[in-house]
Motif scaffolding. Structure first.
Motif, short mmCIF file in Angstrom:
data_model
loop_
_atom_site.label_atom_id
_atom_site.label_comp_id
_atom_site.label_asym_id
_atom_site.label_seq_id
_atom_site.Cartn_x
_atom_site.Cartn_y
_atom_site.Cartn_z
N GLU A 76 -6.66 -13.86 -8.62
CA GLU A 76 -7.03 -12.54 -9.15
C GLU A 76 -6.66 -11.43 -8.17
O GLU A 76 -6.44 -10.28 -8.58
CB GLU A 76 -8.54 -12.48 -9.46
N ASN A 77 -6.57 -11.77 -6.88
CA ASN A 77 -6.16 -10.79 -5.87
C ASN A 77 -4.65 -10.76 -5.68
O ASN A 77 -4.03 -9.69 -5.67
CB ASN A 77 -6.84 -11.09 -4.53
N THR A 78 -4.06 -11.92 -5.53
CA THR A 78 -2.62 -11.97 -5.23
C THR A 78 -1.78 -11.47 -6.40
O THR A 78 -0.73 -10.88 -6.18
CB THR A 78 -2.19 -13.40 -4.87
N ALA A 79 -2.24 -11.68 -7.62
CA ALA A 79 -1.47 -11.23 -8.78
C ALA A 79 -1.28 -9.72 -8.76
O ALA A 79 -0.25 -9.19 -9.18
CB ALA A 79 -2.16 -11.65 -10.08
N VAL A 80 -2.28 -9.01 -8.25
CA VAL A 80 -2.19 -7.55 -8.14
C VAL A 80 -1.38 -7.15 -6.91
O VAL A 80 -0.49 -6.29 -6.98
CB VAL A 80 -3.61 -6.93 -8.07
N GLU A 81 -1.68 -7.79 -5.78
CA GLU A 81 -1.04 -7.42 -4.52
C GLU A 81 0.47 -7.65 -4.53
O GLU A 81 1.23 -6.88 -3.94
CB GLU A 81 -1.65 -8.20 -3.36
N PHE A 82 0.92 -8.70 -5.21
CA PHE A 82 2.34 -9.06 -5.17
C PHE A 82 3.10 -8.65 -6.43
O PHE A 82 4.26 -9.03 -6.61
CB PHE A 82 2.49 -10.57 -4.95
N ALA A 83 2.48 -7.85 -7.28
CA ALA A 83 3.12 -7.48 -8.55
C ALA A 83 4.36 -6.62 -8.33
O ALA A 83 5.34 -6.73 -9.06
CB ALA A 83 2.12 -6.77 -9.45
N THR A 84 4.31 -5.75 -7.32
CA THR A 84 5.45 -4.87 -7.05
C THR A 84 5.83 -4.98 -5.58
O THR A 84 5.02 -5.39 -4.74
CB THR A 84 5.11 -3.40 -7.37
N ASP A 85 7.06 -4.57 -5.26
CA ASP A 85 7.52 -4.63 -3.88
C ASP A 85 6.67 -3.74 -2.97
O ASP A 85 6.34 -4.12 -1.83
CB ASP A 85 8.99 -4.19 -3.78
N GLY A 86 6.32 -2.54 -3.46
CA GLY A 86 5.53 -1.62 -2.66
C GLY A 86 4.17 -2.19 -2.31
O GLY A 86 3.73 -2.16 -1.15
N ASN A 87 3.47 -2.73 -3.34
CA ASN A 87 2.16 -3.35 -3.11
C ASN A 87 2.27 -4.53 -2.16
O ASN A 87 1.44 -4.71 -1.26
CB ASN A 87 1.55 -3.82 -4.44
N ALA A 88 3.29 -5.35 -2.40
CA ALA A 88 3.45 -6.57 -1.61
C ALA A 88 3.70 -6.23 -0.14
O ALA A 88 3.08 -6.82 0.76
CB ALA A 88 4.60 -7.40 -2.16
N ARG A 89 4.59 -5.29 0.12
CA ARG A 89 4.90 -4.93 1.51
C ARG A 89 3.67 -4.37 2.22
O ARG A 89 3.39 -4.70 3.37
CB ARG A 89 6.06 -3.94 1.57
N GLN A 90 2.94 -3.51 1.51
CA GLN A 90 1.74 -2.92 2.10
C GLN A 90 0.71 -4.01 2.41
O GLN A 90 0.08 -4.01 3.48
CB GLN A 90 1.14 -1.88 1.16
N PHE A 91 0.54 -4.95 1.48
CA PHE A 91 -0.42 -6.04 1.69
C PHE A 91 0.00 -6.91 2.86
O PHE A 91 -0.83 -7.27 3.71
CB PHE A 91 -0.52 -6.89 0.42
#
Length: 209
Positions: A76-91
């Motif tokens: 439920e957390n990773t699906a949001v964090e890794f959905a886009t490149d911007g979110n993923a890099r920030q995470f």
């Protein structure tokens, strides 16, 4: 009695010289023995440091596997964090900062790099082995050299939201002075890591070597 005084003086003088020479000789013998024992004790202590380093590497690998395992069980957390490149890099950058990681990245299921926290080379044998083994569905950690460093790589499959399943990798530099000083557990002991004859990590200031 008076005629024996010179003789007594000579005898006492000779005895004194012999005593002084004996004390000096005994001092040298004791110093040599103490020095030998100290060298032997230092040698034993340094030999005992080696298992500490191996244990520290194994503990670090287990910690990284646990961290990957936690993310694998939090879709439920990773699906949001890794959905886009911007979110993923920030995470990934935040994860590196909080956990003291050298780098973190996500890959597609074919092993192609999607996003990383910072620039880094993930083409080495250790990183590729970790990615390939992670495809079996279980988190895995491998310690291996990469370039001029020695890393622990941990990887596992996580939910990438719109991306589907992806492989996440986290990386820890095991050749850094901070890690080596912690691993050796013996004060005033310097540690270096070599690959063949190349020193890739050390607690010694190697500037100017």
């Amino acid at each position: 009695m008076e005629k024996y005084k010179p003789l007594i003086f000579k005898i006492l003088f000779a005895v004194g010289i012999i005593a002084i020479v004996g004390i000096i000789a005994l001092g040298f013998l004791l110093y040599s023995e103490i020095k030998s024992r100290m060298v032997e004790m230092q040698s034993i202590t340094l030999t005992e440091c080696i298992p500490y380093i191996s244990e520290a590497i194994e503990e670090q690998k287990q910690d990284l596997v646990a961290e990957i395992g936690y993310l694998m069980n939090a879709p439920e957390n990773t699906a949001v964090e890794f959905a886009t490149d911007g979110n993923a890099r920030q995470f990934l950058q935040g994860l590196c900062s909080v956990s003291g990681l050298s780098n973190a990245a996500i890959f597609d299921m074919q092993g192609n790099l999607l996003v990383s926290a910072s620039s880094g080379d993930f083409t080495g044998t250790g990183a590729r082995n970790a990615i390939n083994q992670a495809k079996n569905g279980r988190p895995v950690a491998i310690a291996a050299p990469s370039g001029n460093k020695f890393y622990a790589f941990a990887a596992g499959i996580v939910d990438g939201g719109p991306r589907g399943n992806i492989i996440m990798m986290i990386q820890m530099d095991l050749s850094s002075p901070d890690f080596l000083r912690t691993a050796v557990k013996v004060p005033h002991t310097e540690v270096s890591i070599f690959i063949n004859e190349q020193r890739i990590g050390s607690t010694i200031d190697t500037q100017g070597d």
